[in-house]
Motif scaffolding. Structure first.
Motif, PDB file in Angstrom:
ATOM      1  N   THR A   1       0.827  -1.201   0.000  1.00  0.00           N
ATOM      2  CA  THR A   1       0.000   0.000   0.000  1.00  0.00           C
ATOM      3  C   THR A   1       0.863   1.253   0.000  1.00  0.00           C
ATOM      4  O   THR A   1       0.597   2.206  -0.731  1.00  0.00           O
ATOM      5  CB  THR A   1      -0.944  -0.004   1.219  1.00  0.00           C
ATOM      6  OG1 THR A   1      -1.746  -1.183   1.182  1.00  0.00           O
ATOM      7  CG2 THR A   1      -1.833   1.204   1.233  1.00  0.00           C
TER       8      THR A   1
ATOM      9  N   PHE B   1      -6.670   8.242   2.106  1.00  0.00           N
ATOM     10  CA  PHE B   1      -7.684   7.370   2.700  1.00  0.00           C
ATOM     11  C   PHE B   1      -8.092   6.269   1.725  1.00  0.00           C
ATOM     12  O   PHE B   1      -8.326   5.127   2.131  1.00  0.00           O
ATOM     13  CB  PHE B   1      -8.911   8.177   3.121  1.00  0.00           C
ATOM     14  CG  PHE B   1      -8.662   9.093   4.276  1.00  0.00           C
ATOM     15  CD1 PHE B   1      -8.606   8.590   5.562  1.00  0.00           C
ATOM     16  CD2 PHE B   1      -8.476  10.448   4.079  1.00  0.00           C
ATOM     17  CE1 PHE B   1      -8.381   9.425   6.641  1.00  0.00           C
ATOM     18  CE2 PHE B   1      -8.252  11.288   5.144  1.00  0.00           C
ATOM     19  CZ  PHE B   1      -8.198  10.786   6.434  1.00  0.00           C
ATOM     20  N   VAL B   2      -8.179   6.612   0.447  1.00  0.00           N
ATOM     21  CA  VAL B   2      -8.548   5.620  -0.566  1.00  0.00           C
ATOM     22  C   VAL B   2      -7.510   4.501  -0.609  1.00  0.00           C
ATOM     23  O   VAL B   2      -7.863   3.318  -0.676  1.00  0.00           O
ATOM     24  CB  VAL B   2      -8.717   6.283  -1.953  1.00  0.00           C
ATOM     25  CG1 VAL B   2      -8.837   5.255  -3.058  1.00  0.00           C
ATOM     26  CG2 VAL B   2      -9.912   7.218  -1.944  1.00  0.00           C
TER      27      VAL B   2
ATOM     28  N   VAL C   1      -5.552   3.533   1.813  1.00  0.00           N
ATOM     29  CA  VAL C   1      -5.654   2.722   3.029  1.00  0.00           C
ATOM     30  C   VAL C   1      -6.799   1.723   2.905  1.00  0.00           C
ATOM     31  O   VAL C   1      -6.635   0.529   3.162  1.00  0.00           O
ATOM     32  CB  VAL C   1      -5.836   3.613   4.276  1.00  0.00           C
ATOM     33  CG1 VAL C   1      -6.208   2.783   5.492  1.00  0.00           C
ATOM     34  CG2 VAL C   1      -4.573   4.403   4.550  1.00  0.00           C
ATOM     35  N   VAL C   2      -7.963   2.206   2.490  1.00  0.00           N
ATOM     36  CA  VAL C   2      -9.126   1.321   2.382  1.00  0.00           C
ATOM     37  C   VAL C   2      -8.911   0.265   1.309  1.00  0.00           C
ATOM     38  O   VAL C   2      -9.154  -0.926   1.530  1.00  0.00           O
ATOM     39  CB  VAL C   2     -10.408   2.141   2.107  1.00  0.00           C
ATOM     40  CG1 VAL C   2     -11.578   1.238   1.766  1.00  0.00           C
ATOM     41  CG2 VAL C   2     -10.739   3.003   3.305  1.00  0.00           C
ATOM     42  N   ALA C   3      -8.434   0.679   0.145  1.00  0.00           N
ATOM     43  CA  ALA C   3      -8.218  -0.276  -0.944  1.00  0.00           C
ATOM     44  C   ALA C   3      -7.111  -1.273  -0.602  1.00  0.00           C
ATOM     45  O   ALA C   3      -7.210  -2.458  -0.923  1.00  0.00           O
ATOM     46  CB  ALA C   3      -7.872   0.468  -2.229  1.00  0.00           C
TER      47      ALA C   3
ATOM     48  N   TYR D   1      -8.540  -3.756   2.129  1.00  0.00           N
ATOM     49  CA  TYR D   1      -9.818  -4.403   1.873  1.00  0.00           C
ATOM     50  C   TYR D   1      -9.657  -5.905   1.642  1.00  0.00           C
ATOM     51  O   TYR D   1     -10.359  -6.707   2.232  1.00  0.00           O
ATOM     52  CB  TYR D   1     -10.514  -3.761   0.670  1.00  0.00           C
ATOM     53  CG  TYR D   1     -11.791  -4.465   0.297  1.00  0.00           C
ATOM     54  CD1 TYR D   1     -12.925  -4.315   1.055  1.00  0.00           C
ATOM     55  CD2 TYR D   1     -11.844  -5.312  -0.811  1.00  0.00           C
ATOM     56  CE1 TYR D   1     -14.100  -4.965   0.742  1.00  0.00           C
ATOM     57  CE2 TYR D   1     -13.008  -5.974  -1.140  1.00  0.00           C
ATOM     58  CZ  TYR D   1     -14.128  -5.793  -0.375  1.00  0.00           C
ATOM     59  OH  TYR D   1     -15.282  -6.454  -0.693  1.00  0.00           O
TER      60      TYR D   1
END
Length: 130
Positions: free
Chosen positions: A13, A112-113, A115-117, A120
């Protein structure tokens, strides 16, 4: 095993976030007519990089922090992320000829995108005993 998978996912990431910043710099050099938009995206991505580091780089994966200390740590992290957003937006607004504030906000939210992606897939395949 799970800790190794999580650490590998976190490293990937961070690398994807860094690669996106490098692509933004290359686009800024290559595309002459969009310097203001791409400049805003770039400073937003720098703020988003702080989001990435503060959310996954300074996590409490290997310690036994819990309760009030963990809550205080989370509140401090949230406060510093808000300060980073304020700094990005003030810089973009003050030097509006160089940076677009809207793309700066988009660049900040990309942290943030990522981190979430990035997490996930790890969270989806994680086994729980409920």
């Amino acid at each position: 095993m799970t800790q190794d998978r999580l650490n590998a996912r976190l490293r990937a990431t961070k690398l994807w976030g860094l690669a996106f910043i490098v692509l933004t710099v290359i686009a800024w050099i290559a595309i002459r007519g969009l310097h203001q938009l791409i400049g805003g995206l770039f400073i937003g991505e720098l703020g988003g990089a702080y989001v990435l580091v503060s959310l996954i780089g300074q996590g409490h994966r290997n310690d036994d922090m819990e309760g009030t200390a963990l809550f205080a740590s989370g509140m401090l992290g949230m406060f510093t992320r808000i300060i980073a957003l304020v700094i990005v937006m003030v810089v973009a607004e003050h030097w509006r000829t160089y940076f677009n504030p809207y793309t700066a906000l988009v660049g900040y939210l990309l942290g943030f995108v990522f981190v979430v992606a990035g997490l996930y897939g790890f969270a989806k395949s994680r086994k729980t005993d409920s």
